[in-house]
Structure formats: C-alpha cells, structure tokens
Design a protein around this motif. Sequence first.
Motif, mmCIF file in Angstrom:
data_model
loop_
_atom_site.group_PDB
_atom_site.id
_atom_site.type_symbol
_atom_site.label_atom_id
_atom_site.label_comp_id
_atom_site.label_asym_id
_atom_site.label_seq_id
_atom_site.Cartn_x
_atom_site.Cartn_y
_atom_site.Cartn_z
ATOM 1 N N HIS A 251 0.547 -1.348 0.143
ATOM 2 C CA HIS A 251 0.076 0.013 0.001
ATOM 3 C C HIS A 251 1.132 0.768 0.437
ATOM 4 N N GLU A 252 2.181 1.194 0.786
ATOM 5 C CA GLU A 252 3.083 2.590 0.819
ATOM 6 C C GLU A 252 3.328 2.421 -0.256
ATOM 7 N N HIS B 283 1.842 4.507 -2.848
ATOM 8 C CA HIS B 283 1.622 6.381 -2.273
ATOM 9 C C HIS B 283 3.271 6.520 -3.391
ATOM 10 N N PRO C 153 -1.939 10.041 4.400
ATOM 11 C CA PRO C 153 -1.790 9.496 5.603
ATOM 12 C C PRO C 153 -1.699 8.485 6.362
ATOM 13 N N GLU D 28 -6.486 6.628 -0.602
ATOM 14 C CA GLU D 28 -5.744 5.738 -0.512
ATOM 15 C C GLU D 28 -7.070 4.912 -1.259
HETATM 16 ZN ZN LIG Z 1 -2.461 4.839 2.411
#
Ligand SMILES: [Zn+2]
Length: 138
Positions: free
Chosen positions: A70-71, A74, A84, A98
């Motif tokens: 997930h990161e 980003h 976030p 997100e």
């Molecule tokens: Zn995130």
Amino acid sequence: MGFIRDEVRRLTKSTGTSDPLKIAAQKNILVLYEALGNNIWGYFTYANRIPIIHISNKLPELLARFTIAHELGHYVLHPKINTPFLRRNTLLSVDRIERQANQFAIRLLTHESTPRIGQTYFEFLTSFGIPEELHDLF
Ligand SMILES: [Zn+2]
C-alpha cells in the motif's frame, strides 16, 4: 484502474519482482518496523530525501506485506502528496489516494496470479494478506 495496473506492470518489470520488500530494497526505500500503537498499520515519509515506509511492528507478516505494498503505491502514484496513516478503521476510506493505494497493493500482491481450481476468491485474496474489507476492489 487501468493506469494503476500499468504502474504495477512497469514497477514489476523494472525490478523483476512483485515482492514488496524486494522492490523497496531495490528502490532504496527504507522499511522501518516501529511501535506505532494499536491502530496504525503504517505510513510513508521522506527524511533527508530518503523514502521511508514505517510499519507497525505488531502486524502479522502478511498484513505487514500488504501495508508495505500500500505504501509503495503512494511512493509510485502520489510522490508529491502527504499521505495519511494507514489504519484499520480507515481502510474503506473513500479518499481517492487511499483507494488508489489499496488498488495498487492488490494488483501488486496478486500480480499475474489467479485462484487455483477450487480456491475461492476469499481464500485467494486472503492468502496474499489482503484484508477482507478490500476484496471488492479486486
Ligand atoms: Zn495510504
């Protein structure tokens, strides 16, 4: 969703792997396991221009891998944006970045694989550490 798939393809092609930890190592992204409290799974920062993925040291291994994926999303998709904390209770966030990072993580972790014969989608996605709340994004 098409452009996210393209970004995952580009990344896996350039690094030769879909393993989020190996990708982080190749991209010189530091992965730090830290005490982040009970609710935060991870977040992404830069320190002195070094990209850092911070991961809760309480997460089970598969969930840690999901969070790293997930990161990484980003890192690839939102390089100029302050992102976030990833928390369980905001997993279903309607926030665009997100959702995109979650889609990226799902595409990366399931890269070029499909359920085995007899395996349900629930079992398939769970085997990659993808939280049940996000299975509809597959
Ligand atoms: Zn995130």
